[in-house]
Design a protein around this motif. Sequence first.
Motif, PDB file in Angstrom:
ATOM      1  N   ILE A  14       0.581  -1.439  -0.009  1.00 48.83           N
ATOM      2  CA  ILE A  14      -0.021  -0.056   0.000  1.00 48.83           C
ATOM      3  C   ILE A  14       0.984   1.075   0.048  1.00 48.83           C
ATOM      4  O   ILE A  14       0.624   2.214  -0.843  1.00 48.83           O
ATOM      5  CB  ILE A  14      -0.993  -0.055   1.324  1.00 48.83           C
ATOM      6  CG1 ILE A  14      -2.124  -1.000   1.116  1.00 48.83           C
ATOM      7  CG2 ILE A  14      -1.649   1.366   1.274  1.00 48.83           C
ATOM      8  CD1 ILE A  14      -2.721  -1.383   2.375  1.00 48.83           C
ATOM      9  N   ILE A  15       2.027   1.283   0.780  1.00 49.32           N
ATOM     10  CA  ILE A  15       2.726   2.383   0.998  1.00 49.32           C
ATOM     11  C   ILE A  15       3.467   2.637  -0.539  1.00 49.32           C
ATOM     12  O   ILE A  15       3.331   3.653  -1.079  1.00 49.32           O
ATOM     13  CB  ILE A  15       4.060   2.104   2.005  1.00 49.32           C
ATOM     14  CG1 ILE A  15       3.379   2.080   3.323  1.00 49.32           C
ATOM     15  CG2 ILE A  15       5.188   3.259   1.908  1.00 49.32           C
ATOM     16  CD1 ILE A  15       4.270   1.586   4.495  1.00 49.32           C
ATOM     17  N   CYS A  16       3.880   1.706  -1.151  1.00 48.13           N
ATOM     18  CA  CYS A  16       4.360   1.823  -2.481  1.00 48.13           C
ATOM     19  C   CYS A  16       3.475   2.348  -3.512  1.00 48.13           C
ATOM     20  O   CYS A  16       3.548   3.212  -4.180  1.00 48.13           O
ATOM     21  CB  CYS A  16       5.014   0.533  -2.918  1.00 48.13           C
ATOM     22  SG  CYS A  16       6.466   0.010  -2.146  1.00 48.13           S
ATOM     23  N   GLN A  17       2.320   1.746  -3.411  1.00 47.82           N
ATOM     24  CA  GLN A  17       1.084   2.449  -4.147  1.00 47.82           C
ATOM     25  C   GLN A  17       0.939   3.817  -3.979  1.00 47.82           C
ATOM     26  O   GLN A  17       0.488   4.707  -4.893  1.00 47.82           O
ATOM     27  CB  GLN A  17      -0.124   1.698  -4.008  1.00 47.82           C
ATOM     28  CG  GLN A  17      -0.030   0.185  -4.685  1.00 47.82           C
ATOM     29  CD  GLN A  17      -1.494  -0.651  -4.146  1.00 47.82           C
ATOM     30  OE1 GLN A  17      -2.290  -0.147  -3.272  1.00 47.82           O
ATOM     31  NE2 GLN A  17      -1.393  -1.735  -4.252  1.00 47.82           N
ATOM     32  N   LEU A  18       0.871   4.383  -2.686  1.00 42.32           N
ATOM     33  CA  LEU A  18       0.628   5.610  -2.312  1.00 42.32           C
ATOM     34  C   LEU A  18       1.758   6.541  -3.027  1.00 42.32           C
ATOM     35  O   LEU A  18       1.493   7.654  -3.464  1.00 42.32           O
ATOM     36  CB  LEU A  18       0.534   5.753  -0.849  1.00 42.32           C
ATOM     37  CG  LEU A  18      -0.808   5.291  -0.167  1.00 42.32           C
ATOM     38  CD1 LEU A  18      -0.462   4.982   1.373  1.00 42.32           C
ATOM     39  CD2 LEU A  18      -1.913   5.983  -0.578  1.00 42.32           C
ATOM     40  N   LEU A  58      10.620   0.325  -3.186  1.00 39.44           N
ATOM     41  CA  LEU A  58      10.075   0.688  -4.248  1.00 39.44           C
ATOM     42  C   LEU A  58      10.789  -0.155  -5.483  1.00 39.44           C
ATOM     43  O   LEU A  58       9.981  -0.491  -6.531  1.00 39.44           O
ATOM     44  CB  LEU A  58      10.453   2.064  -4.556  1.00 39.44           C
ATOM     45  CG  LEU A  58       9.565   3.090  -3.821  1.00 39.44           C
ATOM     46  CD1 LEU A  58      10.034   4.493  -3.954  1.00 39.44           C
ATOM     47  CD2 LEU A  58       8.126   3.051  -4.401  1.00 39.44           C
ATOM     48  N   LYS A  59      12.084  -0.443  -5.655  1.00 39.47           N
ATOM     49  CA  LYS A  59      12.458  -1.195  -6.655  1.00 39.47           C
ATOM     50  C   LYS A  59      12.014  -2.571  -6.628  1.00 39.47           C
ATOM     51  O   LYS A  59      11.454  -2.941  -7.759  1.00 39.47           O
ATOM     52  CB  LYS A  59      14.069  -1.300  -6.364  1.00 39.47           C
ATOM     53  CG  LYS A  59      14.966  -2.229  -7.400  1.00 39.47           C
ATOM     54  CD  LYS A  59      16.296  -2.203  -6.902  1.00 39.47           C
ATOM     55  CE  LYS A  59      16.897  -3.200  -8.151  1.00 39.47           C
ATOM     56  NZ  LYS A  59      18.269  -3.334  -7.568  1.00 39.47           N
ATOM     57  N   ALA A  60      11.729  -3.437  -5.525  1.00 38.22           N
ATOM     58  CA  ALA A  60      11.068  -4.459  -5.599  1.00 38.22           C
ATOM     59  C   ALA A  60       9.461  -4.478  -5.971  1.00 38.22           C
ATOM     60  O   ALA A  60       9.047  -5.354  -6.917  1.00 38.22           O
ATOM     61  CB  ALA A  60      11.129  -5.158  -4.332  1.00 38.22           C
ATOM     62  N   TRP A  61       8.940  -3.593  -5.517  1.00 40.02           N
ATOM     63  CA  TRP A  61       7.531  -3.076  -6.160  1.00 40.02           C
ATOM     64  C   TRP A  61       7.412  -2.864  -7.507  1.00 40.02           C
ATOM     65  O   TRP A  61       6.628  -3.374  -8.080  1.00 40.02           O
ATOM     66  CB  TRP A  61       6.984  -2.029  -5.107  1.00 40.02           C
ATOM     67  CG  TRP A  61       5.531  -1.843  -5.445  1.00 40.02           C
ATOM     68  CD1 TRP A  61       4.545  -2.652  -4.842  1.00 40.02           C
ATOM     69  CD2 TRP A  61       5.069  -0.670  -6.344  1.00 40.02           C
ATOM     70  NE1 TRP A  61       3.436  -1.990  -5.493  1.00 40.02           N
ATOM     71  CE2 TRP A  61       3.413  -0.877  -6.100  1.00 40.02           C
ATOM     72  CE3 TRP A  61       5.623   0.191  -6.675  1.00 40.02           C
ATOM     73  CZ2 TRP A  61       2.739  -0.003  -6.886  1.00 40.02           C
ATOM     74  CZ3 TRP A  61       4.770   1.029  -7.674  1.00 40.02           C
ATOM     75  CH2 TRP A  61       3.289   0.848  -7.564  1.00 40.02           C
ATOM     76  N   GLN A  62       8.233  -2.113  -7.977  1.00 37.42           N
ATOM     77  CA  GLN A  62       8.021  -1.974  -9.285  1.00 37.42           C
ATOM     78  C   GLN A  62       8.476  -2.894 -10.269  1.00 37.42           C
ATOM     79  O   GLN A  62       7.745  -3.140 -11.460  1.00 37.42           O
ATOM     80  CB  GLN A  62       9.155  -0.538  -9.666  1.00 37.42           C
ATOM     81  CG  GLN A  62       8.606   0.712  -9.094  1.00 37.42           C
ATOM     82  CD  GLN A  62       9.743   1.723  -9.232  1.00 37.42           C
ATOM     83  OE1 GLN A  62      10.805   1.609  -9.463  1.00 37.42           O
ATOM     84  NE2 GLN A  62       9.085   3.063  -9.140  1.00 37.42           N
ATOM     85  N   GLN A  63       9.264  -3.774  -9.973  1.00 32.95           N
ATOM     86  CA  GLN A  63       9.598  -5.109 -10.432  1.00 32.95           C
ATOM     87  C   GLN A  63       8.526  -5.909 -10.746  1.00 32.95           C
ATOM     88  O   GLN A  63       8.270  -6.220 -11.521  1.00 32.95           O
ATOM     89  CB  GLN A  63      11.020  -5.509  -9.955  1.00 32.95           C
ATOM     90  CG  GLN A  63      12.347  -4.896 -10.337  1.00 32.95           C
ATOM     91  CD  GLN A  63      13.607  -5.741  -9.677  1.00 32.95           C
ATOM     92  OE1 GLN A  63      13.414  -6.411  -8.549  1.00 32.95           O
ATOM     93  NE2 GLN A  63      14.517  -5.205  -9.861  1.00 32.95           N
ATOM     94  N   GLN A  94      14.138 -11.267  -6.469  1.00 34.72           N
ATOM     95  CA  GLN A  94      13.390 -10.370  -6.014  1.00 34.72           C
ATOM     96  C   GLN A  94      12.699 -10.839  -4.605  1.00 34.72           C
ATOM     97  O   GLN A  94      12.654  -9.971  -3.683  1.00 34.72           O
ATOM     98  CB  GLN A  94      12.082  -9.990  -7.140  1.00 34.72           C
ATOM     99  CG  GLN A  94      12.269  -9.405  -8.070  1.00 34.72           C
ATOM    100  CD  GLN A  94      11.245  -9.335  -9.271  1.00 34.72           C
ATOM    101  OE1 GLN A  94      10.266  -9.617  -8.848  1.00 34.72           O
ATOM    102  NE2 GLN A  94      11.460  -9.015 -10.525  1.00 34.72           N
ATOM    103  N   VAL A  95      12.537 -12.045  -4.625  1.00 38.29           N
ATOM    104  CA  VAL A  95      11.987 -12.806  -3.381  1.00 38.29           C
ATOM    105  C   VAL A  95      12.915 -12.737  -2.262  1.00 38.29           C
ATOM    106  O   VAL A  95      12.833 -12.056  -1.150  1.00 38.29           O
ATOM    107  CB  VAL A  95      11.511 -14.291  -3.599  1.00 38.29           C
ATOM    108  CG1 VAL A  95      11.332 -14.874  -2.196  1.00 38.29           C
ATOM    109  CG2 VAL A  95      10.337 -14.313  -4.306  1.00 38.29           C
ATOM    110  N   GLU A  96      14.147 -12.851  -2.766  1.00 39.70           N
ATOM    111  CA  GLU A  96      15.273 -12.781  -1.623  1.00 39.70           C
ATOM    112  C   GLU A  96      15.322 -11.179  -1.243  1.00 39.70           C
ATOM    113  O   GLU A  96      15.726 -10.998  -0.016  1.00 39.70           O
ATOM    114  CB  GLU A  96      16.698 -13.130  -2.257  1.00 39.70           C
ATOM    115  CG  GLU A  96      18.014 -13.324  -1.450  1.00 39.70           C
ATOM    116  CD  GLU A  96      19.011 -13.771  -2.061  1.00 39.70           C
ATOM    117  OE1 GLU A  96      20.158 -13.308  -1.520  1.00 39.70           O
ATOM    118  OE2 GLU A  96      19.007 -14.540  -3.065  1.00 39.70           O
TER     119      GLU A  96
END
Length: 110
Positions: A14-18, A58-63, A94-96
Amino acid sequence: MSKIEQAIQAALEIICQLHNEEKTVSVAAVRNRALLPLPLPAITKAVSAFKENPETYLKAWQQNNSQAIAVEEPEAEQTSELTMEQRVVQLERQVEQLQQALDKLVNKVG
């Protein structure tokens, strides 16, 4: 994965979406956006961690979001033709990264 880890992960999503929507990242904003109630300690830890190091999350979320979009858009998949093995390796990385970030958060909570 424990319930607190799931709550922190949901709060970080949610934070990354915001952040992506250029909205203020706050405990209240996360609580309002959450579909299910999240424990307040999980939200506060996630907000604090994000504000300390937003690039990691943000990097992980964007990927993850770019891969979701690529699945929906077949043309995008053709331009970046990765083999199944390459995609698995990418997802494992990404999971790591996410697990390491989550472990840091859980250690701060506990």
